[in-house]
Design a protein around this motif. Structure first.
Motif, PDB file in Angstrom:
ATOM      1  N   ARG A 349       0.866  -1.340   0.073  1.00 58.44           N
ATOM      2  CA  ARG A 349       0.428   0.085   0.213  1.00 58.44           C
ATOM      3  C   ARG A 349       0.977   1.635   0.168  1.00 58.44           C
ATOM      4  NH1 ARG A 349      -3.109  -0.686   5.211  1.00 58.44           N
ATOM      5  NH2 ARG A 349      -1.739   0.637   6.166  1.00 58.44           N
ATOM      6  N   VAL A 350       0.521   2.399  -0.712  1.00 60.24           N
ATOM      7  CA  VAL A 350       1.309   3.558  -0.300  1.00 60.24           C
ATOM      8  C   VAL A 350       0.056   4.389  -0.634  1.00 60.24           C
ATOM      9  CG1 VAL A 350       2.509   5.569  -1.923  1.00 60.24           C
ATOM     10  CG2 VAL A 350       2.782   2.968  -2.739  1.00 60.24           C
ATOM     11  N   GLU A 351       0.516   5.238   1.217  1.00 62.13           N
ATOM     12  CA  GLU A 351      -0.504   6.168   1.234  1.00 62.13           C
ATOM     13  C   GLU A 351       0.926   7.508   1.383  1.00 62.13           C
ATOM     14  OE1 GLU A 351      -1.250   3.092   5.664  1.00 62.13           O
ATOM     15  OE2 GLU A 351      -0.126   5.329   5.695  1.00 62.13           O
ATOM     16  N   ILE A 352      -0.158   8.481   0.585  1.00 65.91           N
ATOM     17  CA  ILE A 352       0.519   9.598   0.014  1.00 65.91           C
ATOM     18  C   ILE A 352      -1.012  11.192   1.047  1.00 65.91           C
ATOM     19  CG2 ILE A 352      -0.358   9.606  -2.007  1.00 65.91           C
ATOM     20  CD1 ILE A 352       2.668  11.068  -2.109  1.00 65.91           C
ATOM     21  N   GLY A 353      -0.513  12.282   1.557  1.00 63.44           N
ATOM     22  CA  GLY A 353      -1.062  12.969   2.029  1.00 63.44           C
ATOM     23  C   GLY A 353      -0.134  13.566   2.345  1.00 63.44           C
ATOM     24  N   VAL A 362       6.616   8.980   0.626  1.00 68.62           N
ATOM     25  CA  VAL A 362       5.353   7.798   0.422  1.00 68.62           C
ATOM     26  C   VAL A 362       6.194   7.673   1.852  1.00 68.62           C
ATOM     27  CG1 VAL A 362       4.739   9.108  -2.276  1.00 68.62           C
ATOM     28  CG2 VAL A 362       5.991   6.112  -1.598  1.00 68.62           C
ATOM     29  N   VAL A 363       4.404   7.177   2.036  1.00 74.29           N
ATOM     30  CA  VAL A 363       4.949   6.145   2.840  1.00 74.29           C
ATOM     31  C   VAL A 363       4.529   4.515   2.159  1.00 74.29           C
ATOM     32  CG1 VAL A 363       4.024   5.061   5.137  1.00 74.29           C
ATOM     33  CG2 VAL A 363       4.529   7.391   4.677  1.00 74.29           C
ATOM     34  N   LEU A 364       4.647   3.154   2.389  1.00 74.22           N
ATOM     35  CA  LEU A 364       4.466   1.977   2.447  1.00 74.22           C
ATOM     36  C   LEU A 364       3.978   1.404   3.516  1.00 74.22           C
ATOM     37  CD1 LEU A 364       7.304   1.867  -0.708  1.00 74.22           C
ATOM     38  CD2 LEU A 364       5.863   2.778  -1.042  1.00 74.22           C
ATOM     39  N   VAL A 365       3.442   0.470   3.374  1.00 75.38           N
ATOM     40  CA  VAL A 365       2.943  -0.242   3.760  1.00 75.38           C
ATOM     41  C   VAL A 365       2.487  -1.964   3.313  1.00 75.38           C
ATOM     42  CG1 VAL A 365       1.264  -0.997   6.215  1.00 75.38           C
ATOM     43  CG2 VAL A 365       1.744   1.242   5.235  1.00 75.38           C
ATOM     44  N   ARG A 366       4.155  -2.756   3.848  1.00 74.67           N
ATOM     45  CA  ARG A 366       3.674  -4.098   4.042  1.00 74.67           C
ATOM     46  C   ARG A 366       2.184  -4.759   4.245  1.00 74.67           C
ATOM     47  NH1 ARG A 366       9.378  -6.795   2.930  1.00 74.67           N
ATOM     48  NH2 ARG A 366       8.559  -8.814   3.541  1.00 74.67           N
ATOM     49  N   ARG A 370       3.410  -5.823   7.543  1.00 73.85           N
ATOM     50  CA  ARG A 370       2.710  -3.886   8.422  1.00 73.85           C
ATOM     51  C   ARG A 370       3.720  -3.539   8.353  1.00 73.85           C
ATOM     52  NH1 ARG A 370      -1.349  -7.622  10.183  1.00 73.85           N
ATOM     53  NH2 ARG A 370      -3.599  -7.057   8.596  1.00 73.85           N
ATOM     54  N   GLU A 371       5.241  -3.793   7.411  1.00 79.10           N
ATOM     55  CA  GLU A 371       6.197  -2.548   8.493  1.00 79.10           C
ATOM     56  C   GLU A 371       6.240  -1.892   7.152  1.00 79.10           C
ATOM     57  OE1 GLU A 371      10.846  -2.533   7.183  1.00 79.10           O
ATOM     58  OE2 GLU A 371       9.607  -4.353   6.481  1.00 79.10           O
ATOM     59  N   LYS A 372       5.818  -0.460   7.797  1.00 82.06           N
ATOM     60  CA  LYS A 372       6.251   0.793   7.453  1.00 82.06           C
ATOM     61  C   LYS A 372       7.538   1.200   6.932  1.00 82.06           C
ATOM     62  CE  LYS A 372       1.339   3.019   9.476  1.00 82.06           C
ATOM     63  NZ  LYS A 372       1.190   4.235   9.394  1.00 82.06           N
ATOM     64  N   ILE A 373       7.220   1.625   5.245  1.00 80.86           N
ATOM     65  CA  ILE A 373       8.527   1.900   5.493  1.00 80.86           C
ATOM     66  C   ILE A 373       9.003   3.622   4.357  1.00 80.86           C
ATOM     67  CG2 ILE A 373      10.793   1.914   3.519  1.00 80.86           C
ATOM     68  CD1 ILE A 373       9.121  -1.382   3.534  1.00 80.86           C
ATOM     69  N   ILE A 387      10.942  -4.288  -2.937  1.00 87.04           N
ATOM     70  CA  ILE A 387       9.921  -4.752  -1.522  1.00 87.04           C
ATOM     71  C   ILE A 387       9.373  -5.707  -2.070  1.00 87.04           C
ATOM     72  CG2 ILE A 387       8.270  -3.776   0.090  1.00 87.04           C
ATOM     73  CD1 ILE A 387       9.772  -0.879  -0.147  1.00 87.04           C
ATOM     74  N   LEU A 388       8.302  -5.554  -3.617  1.00 82.31           N
ATOM     75  CA  LEU A 388       7.650  -6.049  -4.127  1.00 82.31           C
ATOM     76  C   LEU A 388       8.890  -7.555  -4.308  1.00 82.31           C
ATOM     77  CD1 LEU A 388       5.637  -4.960  -6.466  1.00 82.31           C
ATOM     78  CD2 LEU A 388       4.782  -5.840  -4.452  1.00 82.31           C
ATOM     79  N   GLU A 389       9.945  -8.219  -4.064  1.00 86.08           N
ATOM     80  CA  GLU A 389      10.936  -9.268  -4.558  1.00 86.08           C
ATOM     81  C   GLU A 389      11.139  -9.669  -3.641  1.00 86.08           C
ATOM     82  OE1 GLU A 389      14.614  -8.565  -6.447  1.00 86.08           O
ATOM     83  OE2 GLU A 389      13.046  -7.929  -8.261  1.00 86.08           O
ATOM     84  N   ASP A 390      10.881  -8.993  -1.910  1.00 84.74           N
ATOM     85  CA  ASP A 390      10.952  -9.047  -0.944  1.00 84.74           C
ATOM     86  C   ASP A 390      10.297 -10.090  -0.338  1.00 84.74           C
ATOM     87  OD1 ASP A 390      13.233  -9.473   1.261  1.00 84.74           O
ATOM     88  OD2 ASP A 390      11.549  -8.540   2.585  1.00 84.74           O
TER      89      ASP A 390
END
Ligand SMILES: [Zn+2]
Length: 480
Positions: A349-353, A362-366, A370-373, A387-390
């Motif tokens: 998930r990509v969060e952008i505010g 941007v904030v990515l959430v796996r 549930r790790e926030k990156i 990250i998708l590969e991981d």
């Protein structure tokens, strides 16, 4: 969307430890994978579920073509006389065949069965088109649905009609047919492990468990989260059984008539059920990126604020170059959207505010952990690919660790029963090769012989059941 409804959305999922079967059904419905139809046992595959199947199809179809196969299409209906030509085969399938008896209002002179599988119709065709060794091999596959009138059904895992592919090949020699059977089992195993992130055990079925009419059936077996096994793909070597029943002969180089050697292999929509039961959690589906219809979901935060929506679309377009991405700019609350895409198992998930835009990040959430990156804007594409590969790797490793932790050795029936009832999972135990012991194990524990693994180990000298000299190590388990 009111807050009561948001709360309800989350509460409606049964925790998997409380009731695994209900948890499964909840995900099928809530993730909008499938629905029940008005004919019992027949399911509606909804767009999101079908999109997963399309990704499975694409990958398998590529692998089939790379190994020299061609797609064909055979008719849905098979005359009764044709089905009856191979005795073992008809006995195996007769109890679950659906029959067509009328065309309009007229009664047919011969009943037609709705294909439960298509060996017979392929054989009839092969007999017509093959004359010489120069016509061999024929390497065919068809994508279709088949009907087996099952009494107890569950979406994806066991339905009266299901989607699959069935490969059918004929070869000049027994060796070539055997090679093909193993080659296609390996294709299935690679697809499961590389794309679905599901580790498998490769092996051979016992005579009791093999396909009706086959000389040998090979299988890949996987383990679900609840410790039950799932047969995940099978490949059959028929030898010349069907060739003899259907008179499929060719002239060899010396001008002598020979029977062909035949194989078939199948992979079905039940693997969507496996994806749910191997990777899912109490928030819903967790999809490996390679099979996920949506790999990245972009969710604008406070999207009515100036610049947020524009930036979100700009990001979406950039991600589209490296991943399957969707943006949700609907008026639903962000919290509702988070739940929705977690339920659907979207890997990232990509969060952008407004604050992120200010900080050029941007904030990515796996989904998997549930790790926030937090990611700098100019590193976006590279980080997403990484990250998708991981995630893909992590899901495989987690599933393998789970399977290994739930694979136990039994040297006597006391241990065997204890594993099946209390520890759950695969039981590795030695077997003498007698059908009697296989039946007795099932009667005592409910476990069946899943396969005799290609990688044989020696965990004892004696059959776990009768104590006689053991011939094979077998993976046993309760299965779907
Ligand atoms: Zn025995």
């Amino acid at each position: 969307m009111g807050s009561d409804k948001e709360k309800k959305f989350v509460e409606e999922i049964t925790p998997m430890d409380e009731d695994f079967a209900q948890w499964y059904t909840d995900i099928v419905k809530k993730a909008e994978l499938a629905d029940y139809s008005s004919v019992k046992g027949f399911m509606i595959v909804r767009p999101y579920g079908y999109a997963i199947w399309e990704n499975i199809q694409k990958d398998l179809d590529r692998r089939f073509k790379e190994t020299g196969h061609e797609n064909v299409y055979m008719p849905l209906l098979i005359p009764e006389s044709l089905l009856q030509k191979e005795q073992e085969h008809v006995e195996g399938f007769a109890p679950e065949v659906a029959w067509v008896t009328h065309g309009g209002s007229e009664k047919l002179t011969e009943r037609l069965c709705v294909r439960p599988t298509s060996e017979t119709i392929f054989c009839e065709h092969f007999a017509k088109i093959v004359q010489s060794y120069k016509d061999l091999p024929k390497l065919y596959n068809q994508w279709c649905s088949v009907v087996r009138w099952e009494k107890t059904t569950r979406p994806f895992l066991r339905t009266a009609e299901f989607l699959w592919q069935e490969g059918h090949t004929i070869h000049a020699t027994a060796e070539e047919a055997e090679e093909e059977t193993i080659r296609m089992l390996n294709v299935y195993a690679d697809h499961c492990e590389e794309v679905l992130a599901i580790p498998v055990i490769k092996g051979q079925k016992t005579d009791k468990e093999k396909f009706a009419g086959a000389k040998a059936t090979y299988t890949i077996e996987s383990l679900m989260h609840d410790g039950k096994a799932l047969q995940s793909g099978t490949s059959h070597n028929f030898g010349d059984n069907f060739a003899k029943a259907f008179d499929i002969k060719y002239l060899d180089k010396e001008g002598k008539l020979q029977y062909v050697h035949e194989t078939s292999w199948g992979f079905t929509t039940r693997m969507i059920g496996a994806l749910i039961m191997v990777h899912g959690d109490d928030s819903g589906l967790v999809l490996p990126p390679k099979v996920a219809p949506i790999q990245v979901i972009v969710i604008p935060i406070a999207h009515h604020k100036e610049g947020v929506l524009e930036k979100s679309y700009e990001i979406k377009d950039r991600i589209a170059k490296v991943a399957r991405v969707k943006i949700d700019d609907s008026d639903k609350m962000p919290g509702w959207k988070f739940n929705e895409y977690e339920m659907k198992g979207v890997p990232l998930r990509v969060e952008i505010g407004p604050k992120d835009i200010e900080n050029n990040q941007v904030v990515l959430v796996r989904r998997d952990n549930r790790e926030k990156i937090t990611v700098k804007m100019d590193e976006l594409e590279n980080r997403i690919v990484e990250i998708l590969e991981d995630i893909q790797k992590s899901l495989y490793n987690k599933a393998k660790a789970h399977r290994d932790a739930r694979t136990h050795v039994a040297t006597n029936m006391e241990e065997f029963k204890d594993i099946v009832e209390n520890k759950t999972g695969f039981v590795k135990a030695m077997w003498c090769g007698d059908r009697e012991c296989e039946d007795k194990v099932k009667e005592m524990t409910g476990a069946t012989a899943r396969c005799m693994p290609f990688e044989q180990e020696h965990v004892g000298d004696k059959c776990v059941c009768c104590g006689k000299e053991a011939k094979k190590l077998v993976y046993w388990g309760r299965a779907y």
